[in-house]
Design an enzyme around this catalytic site. Structure first.
Site, PDB file in Angstrom:
ATOM      1  CE1 TYR A 195      -3.632   2.754   1.323  1.00 32.64           C
ATOM      2  CE2 TYR A 195      -1.887   3.171   2.965  1.00 32.64           C
ATOM      3  CZ  TYR A 195      -3.178   3.336   2.302  1.00 32.64           C
ATOM      4  OH  TYR A 195      -3.961   4.677   2.682  1.00 32.64           O
ATOM      5  CE  LYS A 222      -3.502   5.914  -0.555  1.00 38.24           C
ATOM      6  NZ  LYS A 222      -4.438   6.655  -0.903  1.00 38.24           N
ATOM      7  CG  ASN A 276      -3.210   6.359  12.553  1.00 40.78           C
ATOM      8  OD1 ASN A 276      -2.169   6.745  12.073  1.00 40.78           O
ATOM      9  ND2 ASN A 276      -3.597   4.985  12.447  1.00 40.78           N
ATOM     10  NE  ARG A 318      -8.505   2.666   8.280  1.00 35.88           N
ATOM     11  CZ  ARG A 318      -8.621   3.711   7.569  1.00 35.88           C
ATOM     12  NH1 ARG A 318      -7.808   4.358   7.416  1.00 35.88           N
ATOM     13  NH2 ARG A 318      -9.886   3.921   7.224  1.00 35.88           N
ATOM     14  CG  LEU A 352     -12.070   3.758  16.363  1.00 36.40           C
ATOM     15  CD1 LEU A 352     -11.866   4.650  17.736  1.00 36.40           C
ATOM     16  CD2 LEU A 352     -12.692   4.951  15.184  1.00 36.40           C
ATOM     17  CB  SER A 367       5.050   2.589  11.255  1.00 32.18           C
ATOM     18  OG  SER A 367       4.983   2.373   9.782  1.00 32.18           O
TER      19      SER A 367
HETATM   20  C1  UGA Z   1      -3.261   2.158   8.426  1.00 33.03           C
HETATM   21  C2  UGA Z   1      -3.138   2.463   7.014  1.00 33.03           C
HETATM   22  O1  UGA Z   1      -2.407   1.452   6.462  1.00 33.03           O
HETATM   23  C3  UGA Z   1      -2.419   3.824   6.903  1.00 33.03           C
HETATM   24  O2  UGA Z   1      -2.635   4.340   5.517  1.00 33.03           O
HETATM   25  C4  UGA Z   1      -3.692   4.863   7.154  1.00 33.03           C
HETATM   26  O3  UGA Z   1      -3.042   6.205   7.013  1.00 33.03           O
HETATM   27  C5  UGA Z   1      -3.695   4.612   8.680  1.00 33.03           C
HETATM   28  O4  UGA Z   1      -4.156   3.237   8.766  1.00 33.03           O
HETATM   29  C6  UGA Z   1      -4.654   5.589   9.170  1.00 33.03           C
HETATM   30  O5  UGA Z   1      -5.635   5.307   9.707  1.00 33.03           O
HETATM   31  O6  UGA Z   1      -4.380   6.818   9.122  1.00 33.03           O
HETATM   32  P1  UGA Z   1      -2.124   1.806  10.654  1.00 33.03           P
HETATM   33  O7  UGA Z   1      -1.809   3.051  11.448  1.00 33.03           O
HETATM   34  O8  UGA Z   1      -1.174   0.720  10.765  1.00 33.03           O
HETATM   35  O9  UGA Z   1      -2.194   2.069   9.197  1.00 33.03           O
HETATM   36  O10 UGA Z   1      -3.498   1.215  11.032  1.00 33.03           O
HETATM   37  P2  UGA Z   1      -4.258   0.003  11.985  1.00 33.03           P
HETATM   38  O11 UGA Z   1      -4.674  -0.981  11.415  1.00 33.03           O
HETATM   39  O12 UGA Z   1      -5.263   0.983  12.742  1.00 33.03           O
HETATM   40  O13 UGA Z   1      -3.123  -0.120  13.110  1.00 33.03           O
HETATM   41  C7  UGA Z   1      -2.648   0.850  14.128  1.00 33.03           C
HETATM   42  C8  UGA Z   1      -1.753   0.093  15.166  1.00 33.03           C
HETATM   43  O14 UGA Z   1      -2.665  -0.858  15.912  1.00 33.03           O
HETATM   44  C9  UGA Z   1      -0.636  -0.906  14.287  1.00 33.03           C
HETATM   45  O15 UGA Z   1       0.438  -1.333  15.270  1.00 33.03           O
HETATM   46  C10 UGA Z   1      -1.551  -2.300  14.494  1.00 33.03           C
HETATM   47  O16 UGA Z   1      -0.486  -3.523  14.647  1.00 33.03           O
HETATM   48  C11 UGA Z   1      -2.208  -2.192  15.897  1.00 33.03           C
HETATM   49  N1  UGA Z   1      -3.473  -2.969  15.846  1.00 33.03           N
HETATM   50  C12 UGA Z   1      -4.465  -2.973  15.136  1.00 33.03           C
HETATM   51  C13 UGA Z   1      -3.761  -3.832  17.312  1.00 33.03           C
HETATM   52  O17 UGA Z   1      -2.771  -3.758  18.017  1.00 33.03           O
HETATM   53  N2  UGA Z   1      -4.941  -4.220  17.210  1.00 33.03           N
HETATM   54  C14 UGA Z   1      -5.762  -4.299  16.327  1.00 33.03           C
HETATM   55  O18 UGA Z   1      -6.875  -4.914  16.597  1.00 33.03           O
HETATM   56  C15 UGA Z   1      -5.594  -3.447  15.314  1.00 33.03           C
END
Ligand code: UGA
Length: 333
Positions: free
Chosen positions: A143, A147, A169, A188, A190, A292
């Site tokens: 992704y 992008k 986020n 995601r 939330l 990340s």
């Molecule tokens: C995602 C997208 O890939 C980005 O492009 C986007 O910009 C971003 O969301 C966003 O909402 O702005 P990421 O931040 O990794 O990226 O999205 P999440 O899936 O919400 O994960 C955030 C963190 O929470 C990660 O470390 C993930 O491993 C963790 N996570 C996620 C958990 O610990 N438990 C969960 O149930 C889901």
């Protein structure tokens, strides 16, 4: 484009409330924007950017906002090719058409283009941060790669008036979906934590929940777009981080906050709210998952050029989102 998605539905509502503009909106889904379908300032087309005839219609307008994307990490591994088509091929065709028509293209990219940031990384700067993406075997980066290539293409395309927005986020009502109800797979964080809370299941902390994010209210994001509309001369040819540095938390801290807000929304003691469980990234998302560890934006450029600064505190944004989620999915549990 993407007017029926999470960000799109909030932006559309604000445009109708704050301006007298007419909007031509395109999306594959419309359930979030039902209230606007009968508005005579709105023309809605159920379609996507893969259709060249649709692109031709879009670029008849002077300002084009592209919010269409596959953007849930749960899909970046198993559906990498489709993710790349959605995040490179389609926006590239739109950029080509805008360059010909002269439309101003406001393209929503992602904070994920900054790649595999480390836990001690400093604030990410739009025009100077180095970018490290993981190896091709770590398909999580499909992704971000797509992008980033789109951003580079737009910046290099002669005749294109472009602005890139990099969301950090965004959270709020209508974000993502509830698995098994109005979507499949892993949304995601939330939506995932909200789903677990209403279903009485444990909140999964991927790799211990040590990664940090700056969660930003979608209402701040909408205000950013209006600042951009107002200062188009400063925004063309620029990429902007949009995030709230005051809202930085680890995912474990987010889980704690969401448990406590949920307990207060439901009027329950916190002990009666589901707890957390640590899971490995590969077990949870599949082979090729990577992360990340910190995503902290520099927000100086948006403030200096456009006068924008995100304002909504984390707790307020989470409370609004959870209250909405509980009410919206009340019949689904
Ligand atoms: C995602 C997208 O890939 C980005 O492009 C986007 O910009 C971003 O969301 C966003 O909402 O702005 P990421 O931040 O990794 O990226 O999205 P999440 O899936 O919400 O994960 C955030 C963190 O929470 C990660 O470390 C993930 O491993 C963790 N996570 C996620 C958990 O610990 N438990 C969960 O149930 C889901």
């Amino acid at each position: 484009m993407g007017c029926g998605g999470f960000i799109g539905c909030h932006l559309l509502k604000a445009i109708f409330e704050r301006t007298s503009w007419r909007v031509f909106g395109v999306d594959l889904e419309s359930y979030r924007i039902q209230e606007h379908l009968a508005n005579d300032r709105f023309e809605f087309l159920c379609a996507d950017l893969a259709d060249a005839a649709v692109v031709e219609r879009i670029v008849r307008y002077p300002v084009v906002v592209n919010l269409a994307a596959i953007c849930t990490p749960g899909r970046y591994m198993a559906e990498a090719a489709e993710v790349i088509r959605s995040n490179y091929d389609h926006p590239r065709a739109l950029a080509d058409a805008c360059a010909k028509s002269g439309s101003w293209l406001i393209h929503f990219s992602t904070s994920e283009i900054y790649g595999k940031t480390a836990a001690d990384s400093s604030a990410l700067e739009e025009d100077s941060s180095e970018i490290v993406l993981g190896p091709v075997t770590a398909s999580r980066w499909s992704y971000a790669t797509a992008k980033l290539l789109t951003e580079r293409y737009m910046a290099g395309l002669a005749g294109l008036n472009w602005t890139v927005v990099r969301p950090f986020n965004f959270v709020g009502p209508f974000m993502d979906f509830m698995p098994g109800v109005d979507g499949e797979g892993i949304p995601r964080v939330l939506a995932n934590f909200s789903t677990a809370l209403v279903r009485g299941e444990s909140l999964k902390l991927v790799n211990g929940g040590v990664a940090k994010r700056c969660f930003t209210s979608v209402h701040d994001a909408v205000d950013f777009v209006f600042c951009l509309f107002a200062k188009a001369d400063k925004g063309v040819g620029q990429a902007f981080n949009v995030g709230n540095v005051d809202n930085e938390v680890s995912i474990a801290e987010l889980a704690g906050l969401m448990r406590s807000v949920f307990a207060s929304v439901k009027g329950k003691p916190e002990n009666d709210v589901p707890g957390v469980e640590v899971v490995s990234g590969e077990d949870y998302y599949g082979k090729g998952y990577d992360d990340s560890l910190r995503r902290l934006p520099s927000v100086a450029k948006a403030e200096n050029l456009l006068g924008f600064m995100a304002k909504i505190p984390l707790k307020e944004a989470i409370e609004e989102s959870l209250r909405w989620f509980v009410g919206h999915y009340v019949d689904a549990c």
